[in-house]
Design a protein around this motif. Structure first.
Motif, mmCIF file in Angstrom:
data_model
loop_
_atom_site.group_PDB
_atom_site.id
_atom_site.type_symbol
_atom_site.label_atom_id
_atom_site.label_comp_id
_atom_site.label_asym_id
_atom_site.label_seq_id
_atom_site.Cartn_x
_atom_site.Cartn_y
_atom_site.Cartn_z
ATOM 1 N N TYR A 161 11.357 0.423 14.465
ATOM 2 C CA TYR A 161 11.988 0.118 15.747
ATOM 3 C C TYR A 161 13.511 0.173 15.649
ATOM 4 O O TYR A 161 14.181 0.735 16.530
ATOM 5 C CB TYR A 161 11.548 -1.259 16.232
ATOM 6 C CG TYR A 161 11.937 -1.537 17.674
ATOM 7 C CD1 TYR A 161 11.313 -0.848 18.708
ATOM 8 C CD2 TYR A 161 12.924 -2.460 17.989
ATOM 9 C CE1 TYR A 161 11.662 -1.084 20.029
ATOM 10 C CE2 TYR A 161 13.280 -2.709 19.303
ATOM 11 C CZ TYR A 161 12.646 -2.007 20.314
ATOM 12 O OH TYR A 161 13.002 -2.235 21.624
ATOM 13 N N ASN A 162 14.060 -0.374 14.583
ATOM 14 C CA ASN A 162 15.513 -0.353 14.411
ATOM 15 C C ASN A 162 16.027 1.062 14.198
ATOM 16 O O ASN A 162 17.124 1.411 14.658
ATOM 17 C CB ASN A 162 15.911 -1.238 13.228
ATOM 18 C CG ASN A 162 15.716 -2.710 13.530
ATOM 19 O OD1 ASN A 162 15.725 -3.133 14.680
ATOM 20 N ND2 ASN A 162 15.516 -3.511 12.484
ATOM 21 N N LYS A 165 15.965 2.667 17.701
ATOM 22 C CA LYS A 165 17.048 2.148 18.535
ATOM 23 C C LYS A 165 18.391 2.763 18.144
ATOM 24 O O LYS A 165 19.219 3.069 19.011
ATOM 25 C CB LYS A 165 17.129 0.615 18.412
ATOM 26 C CG LYS A 165 16.118 -0.135 19.244
ATOM 27 C CD LYS A 165 16.367 -1.636 19.223
ATOM 28 C CE LYS A 165 17.656 -2.016 19.898
ATOM 29 N NZ LYS A 165 17.816 -3.492 20.028
ATOM 30 N N LEU A 202 10.080 -1.098 23.700
ATOM 31 C CA LEU A 202 11.288 -0.579 24.345
ATOM 32 C C LEU A 202 11.371 -0.992 25.813
ATOM 33 O O LEU A 202 12.471 -1.127 26.361
ATOM 34 C CB LEU A 202 11.325 0.947 24.248
ATOM 35 C CG LEU A 202 11.764 1.552 22.919
ATOM 36 C CD1 LEU A 202 11.598 3.056 22.944
ATOM 37 C CD2 LEU A 202 13.214 1.194 22.600
ATOM 38 N N ASP A 205 13.348 -4.198 26.137
ATOM 39 C CA ASP A 205 14.574 -4.332 25.355
ATOM 40 C C ASP A 205 15.795 -4.049 26.235
ATOM 41 O O ASP A 205 16.039 -2.900 26.615
ATOM 42 C CB ASP A 205 14.549 -3.353 24.176
ATOM 43 C CG ASP A 205 15.623 -3.656 23.150
ATOM 44 O OD1 ASP A 205 16.692 -4.161 23.540
ATOM 45 O OD2 ASP A 205 15.405 -3.376 21.950
ATOM 46 N N VAL A 208 18.419 -1.218 25.239
ATOM 47 C CA VAL A 208 18.090 0.205 25.254
ATOM 48 C C VAL A 208 18.005 0.685 26.697
ATOM 49 O O VAL A 208 17.115 0.275 27.448
ATOM 50 C CB VAL A 208 16.754 0.472 24.517
ATOM 51 C CG1 VAL A 208 16.427 1.960 24.551
ATOM 52 C CG2 VAL A 208 16.820 -0.028 23.083
#
Length: 399
Positions: A161-162, A165, A202, A205, A208
């Protein structure tokens, strides 16, 4: 003389055991497939034997053999290949060499391997990334992540995920010439799990702003609650991915405590207070009739709360995307799901297709009647080439 004959007979029986793998009638190129399974069975036996003798952890041995297929990052006349890090996570970047005035599409790819095996450097993933670049004139980001048994959930999810992103930052997209409106995530097996999970994450978030255009899930594993699906019953001994190997992968994803593995294998790991989650994975209502084939749904046998308190990850939607609420699913992007008939986790992908369609998501479901788990990673098979062609054609038309 007698001992030599007995030894030869023993060797012959063992060899026959590995060479002969009963295959369904519709499997193409059965002798090639049998040979590949023979090699996989032999490696599996060596890994078990090494663990039994205390030489090495079973999964570390498997990963050693898998890593023998790793290749370096080499550029060629069609693609420039580099390795870097996105937010401290290793990635391999593939960029087309041909000139383009317009911004390019991009695929963020997540490799499979049960969160225990593999790398972006694997020959099969490197080849697929190059083929994606050449076919789509797209940028491909192939990410690594920490592996079990050294690391456990949520380490793998967080790495992936990081990394994504970081890639979705406007300055990074500009650096690689990527169109922010034409980005997709894709992954196979465990990578398909992560592709589904990060697509969901996402949506909530606030950091994002860029939305994914598509998600592509290749024979994904999407839940850990019910290990008694029709596909588990039918394909539990199929050599590409047996039920015992599946359970070992997923239990190690959360802990090296083998008690979770045992409870998962016998479907006794979910506590009664989490029983409400079974509505999301109830195959009796989510599978089309063709996949039920007369199987009878068994009500869950609940376990104690001890395991779920120690290792809550197997009840976490970030690890089991099938547990997402319907209101989360309806906001997901255009989706492509590949499932294989002779796959122990076939029904998880099929159930996700049903749930996505019920939520109003546009889904293309490509079911491979003669397919089995991991066919993207088997070299030299006609079915592998066909699957890649279907996958790349869908991406070309929809990304």
């Amino acid at each position: 003389m007698g001992s030599k004959i007995i030894s030869l007979l023993v060797v012959g029986v063992l060899t026959a055991y590995y060479v002969y793998t009963p295959l369904p009638d519709n499997i193409e190129e059965p002798w090639k497939v049998t040979g590949l399974f023979m090699a996989a069975n032999t490696i599996n036996a060596l890994a078990h034997f090494g663990e039994l003798l205390g030489i090495s952890h079973y999964l570390k041995t498997l990963n050693f053999f898998v890593s023998l297929l790793d290749v370096p990052a080499r550029s060629d006349e069609n693609v420039t290949v580099t390795e870097t890090t996105f937010n401290n996570v290793p990635v391999r970047v593939y960029i087309p060499n041909r000139k383009s005035e317009a911004l390019r599409r991009a695929i963020f790819y997540i490799h499979g391997g049960g969160y225990c095996l593999g790398s972006f450097a694997n020959l099969n993933y490197d080849t697929l990334s190059r083929q994606t670049v050449n076919r789509l004139d797209a940028v491909v980001i192939s990410t690594n992540y920490r592996l079990s048994p050294q690391y456990h959930f949520p380490s793998q999810f967080e790495d992936i995920y990081n990394s994504l992103k970081w890639f979705l930052r406007p300055d990074v997209l500009k650096k690689y010439g990527v169109d922010p409106e034409r980005i997709g995530v894709s992954g196979d097996s465990a990578g398909g799990n992560s592709a589904a999970a990060i697509s969901q994450q996402l949506l909530d978030d606030p950091d994002v702003k860029i939305k994914l255009k598509i998600q592509s899930l290749i024979y994904p594993s999407l839940q850990f609650l019910d290990m008694d699906l029709p596909s588990t019953r039918e394909n539990g001994h199929f050599p590409a991915l047996t039920k015992s190997l599946l359970v070992r992968f997923w239990s190690e994803y959360f802990t090296t405590d083998r008690s979770l593995e045992k409870a998962m294998f016998f479907n006794q790991h979910v506590p009664v207070e989490s029983s409400y989650l079974f509505k999301f994975v109830n195959w009796s209502s989510l599978l089309p009739e063709k996949f039920k084939k007369g199987h009878t749904y068994n009500s869950p046998t609940y376990g104690t709360s001890e395991l779920s308190k120690k290792y809550p990850g197997f009840l976490d939607v970030r690890a089991a995307p099938l547990l997402a609420e319907d209101n989360k699913l309806r906001s997901l992007p255009l989706t492509y799901v590949i499932t294989c008939q002779h796959d122990v986790i076939r029904d998880e992908g099929v159930m996700y297709v049903t749930r996505l369609r019920n939520a109003g998501v546009r889904v293309t479901h490509n079911h491979i009647e003669d397919g089995f788990h991991g066919i993207l990673s088997f070299y030299g098979l006609k079915i592998t080439d066909r699957l890649k062609n279907q996958y790349l054609s869908w991406l070309s038309e929809n990304l």
